[in-house]
Design a protein around this motif. Sequence first.
Motif, PDB file in Angstrom:
ATOM      1  N   ARG A 216       0.863  -0.944  -0.026  1.00  0.00           N
ATOM      2  CA  ARG A 216      -0.085   0.122   0.169  1.00  0.00           C
ATOM      3  C   ARG A 216       0.821   1.167  -0.075  1.00  0.00           C
ATOM      4  NH1 ARG A 216      -3.379  -3.150   3.353  1.00  0.00           N
ATOM      5  NH2 ARG A 216      -2.553  -2.170   5.115  1.00  0.00           N
ATOM      6  N   ARG A 219       2.391   1.942  -3.482  1.00  0.00           N
ATOM      7  CA  ARG A 219       1.200   2.415  -4.464  1.00  0.00           C
ATOM      8  C   ARG A 219       0.928   3.841  -4.221  1.00  0.00           C
ATOM      9  NH1 ARG A 219      -2.797  -2.716  -3.440  1.00  0.00           N
ATOM     10  NH2 ARG A 219      -1.912  -4.313  -5.031  1.00  0.00           N
ATOM     11  N   LYS A 220       0.971   4.150  -2.842  1.00  0.00           N
ATOM     12  CA  LYS A 220       0.801   5.806  -2.499  1.00  0.00           C
ATOM     13  C   LYS A 220       2.066   6.530  -3.281  1.00  0.00           C
ATOM     14  CE  LYS A 220      -1.724   5.173   1.596  1.00  0.00           C
ATOM     15  NZ  LYS A 220      -1.683   5.598   3.204  1.00  0.00           N
ATOM     16  N   GLU A 223       2.174   4.994  -7.868  1.00  0.00           N
ATOM     17  CA  GLU A 223       0.789   4.807  -8.762  1.00  0.00           C
ATOM     18  C   GLU A 223       0.214   6.215  -8.688  1.00  0.00           C
ATOM     19  OE1 GLU A 223       0.178   2.201 -10.216  1.00  0.00           O
ATOM     20  OE2 GLU A 223       1.189   0.457  -9.247  1.00  0.00           O
ATOM     21  N   SER A 224      -0.350   6.619  -9.912  1.00  0.00           N
ATOM     22  CA  SER A 224      -1.045   7.759 -10.228  1.00  0.00           C
ATOM     23  C   SER A 224      -2.293   7.608  -9.563  1.00  0.00           C
ATOM     24  CB  SER A 224      -1.213   8.172 -11.553  1.00  0.00           C
ATOM     25  OG  SER A 224      -1.660   7.010 -12.433  1.00  0.00           O
ATOM     26  N   ASP A 225      -2.921   6.331  -9.450  1.00  0.00           N
ATOM     27  CA  ASP A 225      -4.011   6.097  -8.570  1.00  0.00           C
ATOM     28  C   ASP A 225      -4.016   4.788  -7.907  1.00  0.00           C
ATOM     29  OD1 ASP A 225      -6.767   5.748  -7.978  1.00  0.00           O
ATOM     30  OD2 ASP A 225      -7.642   5.481  -9.706  1.00  0.00           O
ATOM     31  N   PRO A 226      -3.451   5.062  -6.421  1.00  0.00           N
ATOM     32  CA  PRO A 226      -3.115   4.003  -5.926  1.00  0.00           C
ATOM     33  C   PRO A 226      -4.517   2.842  -5.421  1.00  0.00           C
ATOM     34  CG  PRO A 226      -2.397   6.006  -4.751  1.00  0.00           C
ATOM     35  CD  PRO A 226      -3.346   6.480  -5.911  1.00  0.00           C
ATOM     36  N   ALA A 227      -5.532   3.328  -5.761  1.00  0.00           N
ATOM     37  CA  ALA A 227      -6.777   2.378  -5.824  1.00  0.00           C
ATOM     38  C   ALA A 227      -6.675   1.689  -6.915  1.00  0.00           C
ATOM     39  CB  ALA A 227      -8.121   3.261  -5.436  1.00  0.00           C
ATOM     40  N   ALA A 228      -6.272   2.000  -8.165  1.00  0.00           N
ATOM     41  CA  ALA A 228      -6.121   1.106  -9.268  1.00  0.00           C
ATOM     42  C   ALA A 228      -4.959   1.072  -9.852  1.00  0.00           C
ATOM     43  CB  ALA A 228      -7.148   1.881 -10.497  1.00  0.00           C
ATOM     44  N   PRO A 229      -4.007   0.217  -9.167  1.00  0.00           N
ATOM     45  CA  PRO A 229      -2.746   0.174  -9.182  1.00  0.00           C
ATOM     46  C   PRO A 229      -2.296  -0.362 -10.750  1.00  0.00           C
ATOM     47  CG  PRO A 229      -3.220  -1.544  -7.828  1.00  0.00           C
ATOM     48  CD  PRO A 229      -4.398  -0.654  -8.010  1.00  0.00           C
ATOM     49  N   ARG A 230      -1.365   0.065 -11.431  1.00  0.00           N
ATOM     50  CA  ARG A 230      -0.851  -0.389 -12.733  1.00  0.00           C
ATOM     51  C   ARG A 230       0.546  -1.105 -12.776  1.00  0.00           C
ATOM     52  NH1 ARG A 230      -1.119   4.453 -16.742  1.00  0.00           N
ATOM     53  NH2 ARG A 230      -1.107   2.689 -18.215  1.00  0.00           N
TER      54      ARG A 230
END
Length: 247
Positions: A216, A219-220, A223-230
């Motif tokens: 987590r 991801r923060k 990731e540009s969107d931690p809730a939708a990781p790429r």
Amino acid sequence: RLERIDSVMAEQVHILVVEDEQHLALGIKYNLVAEGYRVSVVGDGPSALRLLEADPQSVDLIVLDLMLPGMSGYAVCEAIRSRDMDLPILILTARTLTEDRTRGFESGANQYLTKPFDLDEFLARIRNLLTYQGREKRRAVCGRIREFEFGNARVNFETFEVTVAGEPVRMTQLEMALVRYFVEHEGRVIPRRELLEKVWGLPGGINTRAPDQFIRRLRKIFESDPAAPRHFLTIRDAGYRFVAKAE
């Protein structure tokens, strides 16, 4: 600290114990000396930092209590990490809460062991940290992966410099070790058990949510969107997978 540590070289290893309970500190020292290590003991954080500042290369590993007088073990750990990202740190504490363990890792600790502890496990963790850290540093020196770019991030594993969208990001040693492991195994599904064993140096069957908490955190950061990781993906009932070039 670049050598592989084994029983033949144990006498070359200097361990600093930072513990204010004198009876416990002496017991730890006794058992470490019996294993062939050279041991110094201090009872507070400032004394430990002064010793390290006087001779930064003299200590190979630190055993660090959290509940110290005047300066918490968390603060000591953070101060050490601000000047040395490689020195192995084993937190040894009576604090057992999950948030304490998480804060310890976020402060830069490599391992976290609670009191009362099993002596054999304690010594095994010491050996693991010494051999694993030596192996990782040799790997960096040999240049397997010195720098890596993905998404809008650039990670330098030699200098511990990380930038995301051109902005510098401060990361702990354990976070860097986790990113390195994902990069070195890009595209492969990695079970949680493997992460615990290879990154944390813990038994794979141990019940801890540390990998999930650290994922987590990554991801923060990345990731540009931690809730939708790429990049840092969860594979249900299997583990995690790192993808550098997200679709």
